[in-house]
Write an enzyme that holds these catalytic residues in place. Structure first.
Site, PDB file in Angstrom:
ATOM      1  CD  GLU A  47      -3.521  -6.376   2.110  1.00 43.93           C
ATOM      2  OE1 GLU A  47      -4.452  -5.785   2.747  1.00 43.93           O
ATOM      3  OE2 GLU A  47      -2.440  -6.029   2.329  1.00 43.93           O
ATOM      4  CD  GLU A  92      -3.341  -0.930   2.274  1.00 39.30           C
ATOM      5  OE1 GLU A  92      -2.677  -0.294   2.805  1.00 39.30           O
ATOM      6  OE2 GLU A  92      -4.427  -1.208   1.446  1.00 39.30           O
TER       7      GLU A  92
END
Ligand code: BG6
Length: 488
Positions: free
Chosen positions: A385, A203
């Protein structure tokens, strides 16, 4: 249209070291920036208070950059009256054989995990890596190989040795680029013969929001400088990885909460375009290898006067482009003129229901994201994810009837299959977050559970750590064994 996926599709799960591994002071591991995060709750989010040896407290929400009075090399101590979930987490460190066996039972052919940087280089600046740390991941990878499960390694999941964070103010310094490249090289040399897929960062578009990287609450100048340094670090690692590990494939992971305009008012639409570019900025630079035309305006908007770039950076970014685009997807958001999605987060969507933590549930948004990313970057994607944080009620045997999780996954996986089979989006695989319950990143709770497997541990680390498959375990096993056909 059938939901069965192309042959060779990678099915698995994803975890991060500090939320899952524990063993924080075992095997010569150094202290990691995330080790200072206290527990919290939905109502009282956790924080990163640090107490320096001279008694100075670095308060929650402060930035390392503000702590000028603190000797940068000294290591903070832990507070007696706090609980730090990452120290024990759910103890994968001692349960890896059992956990990998459970993952294999579900049919995983890939497992995404992150390596703890401070387990390999305790301060980030040692000349030689910590052999015991390397050995631990050797064991993990070898255990996976027994079940034909391949690794997808995240080189840095929002963290770094705390020494680097304090000494250099994290990623704001180019010194950290060198430390990262040395660390990555060590991983390629040791694990490259058994690992094809790599993620340079987790991220990357959200990580600057976390104190551990040394840029929390820092101004736009520092944040974007840190981002630039991470782009260069990633590109250097990609170039080196391609050289040292023939056939290796690299991505970086983006937090893709899809963002919709709240209305079709032109002002809201334009605002949406700008907010959306806050994410595209990262994907464009790393996926296409150059700064996009809108970067100048975006940087000015964030008060960035001048990014420090070395003359060779342009070429490095071009040569170190990613091979695939990986992302996490949990939810979507809406934005309208005047909103500050980038700093404050998105607004709810009146058309969507929400999880107990207020995250809008939007399966079609996943298909939307996949299309959008591929249309723009034209490189394969990897969903690394996706999952649902919920409050699970276990019976006396630890069994959970998690129909809500099955529903969430059924809808999201179906949307993914449609993107692949109907929209023809090349997608390498899907790693669900997180196959075995672990500590929540945003709140530090155990109560916010994602797993197919229940772990007997509560928010205050009480529990036997016993693992028990939930109802969703067998459901997912069936989806994988039919390669998605059972989603129909
Ligand atoms: C992603 C992170 O942002 O979301 C994970 O990469 C995190 O580390 C996951 O756990 C879910 O977020 P949370 O806050 O519910 O744990």
């Amino acid at each position: 249209m059938s939901k069965e996926l192309p042959k060779g599709f990678l099915w698995g799960g994803a975890t991060s070291d500090f939320q899952y591994e524990g063993g924080f002071n075992e095997g010569g591991r150094g202290i990691s920036s995330h080790d200072y995060e206290t527990d919290g709750s939905k109502e009282h989010p956790r924080h990163h208070t640090m107490k320096m040896p001279d008694g100075t407290l670095i308060e929650p929400n402060s930035s390392f950059i503000l702590a000028d009075s603190v000797p940068k090399e000294a290591q903070p101590v832990f507070l007696d009256d706090q609980y730090y979930p990452s120290h024990k987490a759910v103890d994968f460190y001692h349960h890896y054989k059992e956990d990998i066996k459970l993952m294999a039972e579900m049919g995983f052919n890939v497992y995404r995990f992150s390596i703890s940087w401070s387990r390999i280089f305790p301060t980030g600046e040692e000349e030689k890596p910590n052999e015991a740390g390397l050995k631990f991941y050797d064991n993990v990878i070898n255990e996976m190989a027994k079940y034909n499960m391949q690794p997808l390694i995240t080189i840095s999941h929002d963290e770094m040795p705390v020494h680097l964070a304090l000494k250099y103010n994290g990623w704001t310094s180019r010194k950290v680029i060198d430390a990262y490249v040395k660390y990555a090289k060590t991983l390629f040399e040791r694990f490259g013969n058994r690992c094809k897929y790599w993620l340079t960062f987790n991220e990357i578009n959200a990580v600057r929001g976390f104190g551990p990287t040394g840029v929390r609450n820092a101004n736009g100048q520092d944040r974007y400088q840190a981002d630039h340094n991470m782009f260069v670090a990633s590109a250097k690692a990609v170039k080196l990885g391609h050289k040292l590990v023939p056939g290796s494939q690299f991505g970086t992971m983006y937090a893709m909460s899809e963002i919709y305009p709240a209305t079709c008012k032109p002002e809201d639409m334009f605002h949406h375009l700008q907010e959306h570019r806050e994410n595209w900025y990262f994907i464009d630079i790393m996926g296409r290898g150059y700064y996009p035309s809108y970067a100048d305006e975006l940087l000015k908007r964030h008060g960035v006067k001048d990014l420090h770039m070395e003359p060779e950076d342009k070429q490095t970014l071009k040569e170190g482009q990613l091979d695939f685009i990986a992302f996490s997807y949990y939810r979507s958001n809406t934005t309208k003129k005047g909103d500050d999605w980038f700093n404050v987060g998105g607004n709810p969507n009146p058309y969507l229901k929400e999880t107990p933590w207020g995250w809008p549930v939007d399966p079609l948004g996943l298909r939307y994201c996949m299309n959008e990313i591929y249309d723009r970057i034209q490189k394969p994607i990897f969903i690394v994810e996706n999952g649902m944080g919920a409050i699970d009620k276990a019976d006396e045997n630890g069994y959970v009837e998690d129909d809500y999780r099955i529903e969430y996954l059924q809808e999201h996986l179906s949307a993914m299959a449609d993107a692949i089979n109907i929209d023809h989006i090349p997608c390498l695989g899907y790693t669900m977050w997180a196959p075995i319950d672990l500590v929540s990143l945003s709140t530090g709770e155990m109560k916010k559970r994602y797993g197919f497997v229940y772990v007997d541990m509560d928010d205050k680390v009480n529990g036997s750590l016993k693992r028990t498959p939930k109802k969703s375990f067998n459901w997912m096993k069936h989806i994988i064994e039919t390669n998605g056909a059972a989603l129909d």
